[in-house]
Write an enzyme that holds these catalytic residues in place. Structure first.
Site, PDB file in Angstrom:
ATOM      1  N   LYS A  10       0.715  -1.118  -0.007  1.00 24.51           N
ATOM      2  CA  LYS A  10      -0.029   0.063   0.129  1.00 24.51           C
ATOM      3  C   LYS A  10       0.784   1.179  -0.033  1.00 24.51           C
ATOM      4  CE  LYS A  10      -3.744  -2.187   2.376  1.00 24.51           C
ATOM      5  NZ  LYS A  10      -4.983  -2.060   3.441  1.00 24.51           N
ATOM      6  N   TYR A  50     -12.214  -2.435  -3.661  1.00 23.32           N
ATOM      7  CA  TYR A  50     -13.015  -2.498  -2.373  1.00 23.32           C
ATOM      8  C   TYR A  50     -14.455  -2.358  -2.498  1.00 23.32           C
ATOM      9  CZ  TYR A  50      -8.486  -1.876   0.057  1.00 23.32           C
ATOM     10  OH  TYR A  50      -7.330  -2.010   0.736  1.00 23.32           O
ATOM     11  N   ASN A 114      -2.073   0.080   6.875  1.00 26.03           N
ATOM     12  CA  ASN A 114      -1.544  -1.255   7.396  1.00 26.03           C
ATOM     13  C   ASN A 114      -0.807  -1.940   6.348  1.00 26.03           C
ATOM     14  OD1 ASN A 114      -3.695  -2.198   5.865  1.00 26.03           O
ATOM     15  ND2 ASN A 114      -4.698  -3.210   7.272  1.00 26.03           N
ATOM     16  N   HIS A 117      -2.290  -5.288   1.293  1.00 28.22           N
ATOM     17  CA  HIS A 117      -3.349  -6.041   1.118  1.00 28.22           C
ATOM     18  C   HIS A 117      -3.284  -7.447   0.743  1.00 28.22           C
ATOM     19  CE1 HIS A 117      -7.364  -7.001  -0.519  1.00 28.22           C
ATOM     20  NE2 HIS A 117      -6.701  -7.507  -1.672  1.00 28.22           N
ATOM     21  N   GLU A 128      -9.859 -10.166  -7.668  1.00 28.48           N
ATOM     22  CA  GLU A 128      -9.151  -8.976  -7.708  1.00 28.48           C
ATOM     23  C   GLU A 128      -7.851  -9.057  -8.688  1.00 28.48           C
ATOM     24  OE1 GLU A 128      -7.723  -9.368  -3.442  1.00 28.48           O
ATOM     25  OE2 GLU A 128      -9.730  -8.638  -2.801  1.00 28.48           O
TER      26      GLU A 128
HETATM   27  P1  DAT Z   1      -8.105  -6.845   5.330  1.00 25.33           P
HETATM   28  O1  DAT Z   1      -7.127  -5.732   4.617  1.00 25.33           O
HETATM   29  O2  DAT Z   1      -7.151  -7.379   6.711  1.00 25.33           O
HETATM   30  O3  DAT Z   1      -8.337  -7.735   4.444  1.00 25.33           O
HETATM   31  P2  DAT Z   1     -10.532  -5.678   5.627  1.00 25.33           P
HETATM   32  O4  DAT Z   1     -10.898  -6.176   4.454  1.00 25.33           O
HETATM   33  O5  DAT Z   1     -11.764  -5.929   6.542  1.00 25.33           O
HETATM   34  O6  DAT Z   1      -8.939  -6.076   6.220  1.00 25.33           O
HETATM   35  O7  DAT Z   1     -10.460  -4.025   5.388  1.00 25.33           O
HETATM   36  C1  DAT Z   1      -9.835  -3.437   4.207  1.00 25.33           C
HETATM   37  C2  DAT Z   1      -9.151  -2.318   4.696  1.00 25.33           C
HETATM   38  O8  DAT Z   1      -9.755  -1.411   5.267  1.00 25.33           O
HETATM   39  C3  DAT Z   1      -8.219  -2.726   5.698  1.00 25.33           C
HETATM   40  O9  DAT Z   1      -6.847  -3.229   5.564  1.00 25.33           O
HETATM   41  C4  DAT Z   1      -7.852  -1.465   6.436  1.00 25.33           C
HETATM   42  C5  DAT Z   1      -9.352  -0.937   6.173  1.00 25.33           C
HETATM   43  N1  DAT Z   1      -9.950  -0.732   7.580  1.00 25.33           N
HETATM   44  C6  DAT Z   1     -10.778  -2.039   7.818  1.00 25.33           C
HETATM   45  N2  DAT Z   1     -11.292  -1.907   9.130  1.00 25.33           N
HETATM   46  C7  DAT Z   1     -11.039  -0.584   9.334  1.00 25.33           C
HETATM   47  C8  DAT Z   1     -11.639   0.377  10.508  1.00 25.33           C
HETATM   48  N3  DAT Z   1     -12.282  -0.007  11.533  1.00 25.33           N
HETATM   49  N4  DAT Z   1     -11.031   1.758  10.235  1.00 25.33           N
HETATM   50  C9  DAT Z   1     -10.472   2.173   9.569  1.00 25.33           C
HETATM   51  N5  DAT Z   1      -9.924   1.497   8.415  1.00 25.33           N
HETATM   52  C10 DAT Z   1     -10.215   0.022   8.344  1.00 25.33           C
HETATM   53 MG    MG Z   2     -10.116  -7.773   2.936  1.00 25.86          MG
END
Ligand code: DAT
Ligand code: MG
Length: 137
Positions: A10, A50, A114, A117, A128
């Site tokens: 990212k 997303y 974080n 991805h 994807e």
């Molecule tokens: P991951 O990337 O572990 O698959 P996800 O698909 O639930 O997680 O969410 C996609 C991204 O969105 C994640 O990498 C960071 C962001 N995200 C997730 N939960 C969040 C939150 N509560 N607040 C802010 N950003 C968040």
């Molecule tokens: Mg995810």
């Protein structure tokens, strides 16, 4: 069974100069790179990628973040590649969930920034990879 998974380094990780460190961990794990490219992410690609999060309160911020600078997009292949990369990445929240030793656990502080991805299932990976590397089909 060999699988493929879609990985993004990212914008935060690219900007911090962590691309090489992250690719090194992928290679040391034994996952094979089958595609790798620096990309400037359009709003359209970000929204497709997303799509599952469109109703979430953080969606706008997430799209802004992922389009804020270049990402490094990759396709990895290997046995259980989807789960193997999720293990390397660690849980979504770098402090509350990701363990030390994982990419997010070692380098992250914030949920949004974080670092990486990784596709969450074989089905998501297919969807994807189609978005990011349609020629790989
Ligand atoms: P991951 O990337 O572990 O698959 P996800 O698909 O639930 O997680 O969410 C996609 C991204 O969105 C994640 O990498 C960071 C962001 N995200 C997730 N939960 C969040 C939150 N509560 N607040 C802010 N950003 C968040
Ligand atoms: Mg995810």
């Amino acid at each position: 069974m060999t699988e493929r998974t879609l990985v993004l380094v990212k914008p935060d990780a690219v900007a911090r100069g962590l691309t090489g460190e992250i690719l090194a961990r992928i290679e040391r794990k034994g996952l094979r790179l089958v595609a790798l490219e620096l990309r400037h992410v359009s709003a359209e690609v970000a929204a497709e990628h997303y799509a599952e999060h469109v109703e979430r309160p953080f969606y706008g911020s997430l799209i802004e973040f992922i389009t804020s600078g270049p990402v490094v997009a990759a396709v990895l292949a290997g046995p259980r590649a989807v789960a193997a990369f999720r293990q390397l990445a660690g849980g979504t929240d770098p402090v509350a969930k990701a363990e030390t030793g994982s990419i997010r656990g070692d380098f992250g502080l914030e949920v949004q920034e974080n670092l990486v991805h990784g596709s969450d299932s074989v089905e998501s990976a297919k969807r994807e990879i189609d978005i990011w590397f349609p020629a790989l089909g």
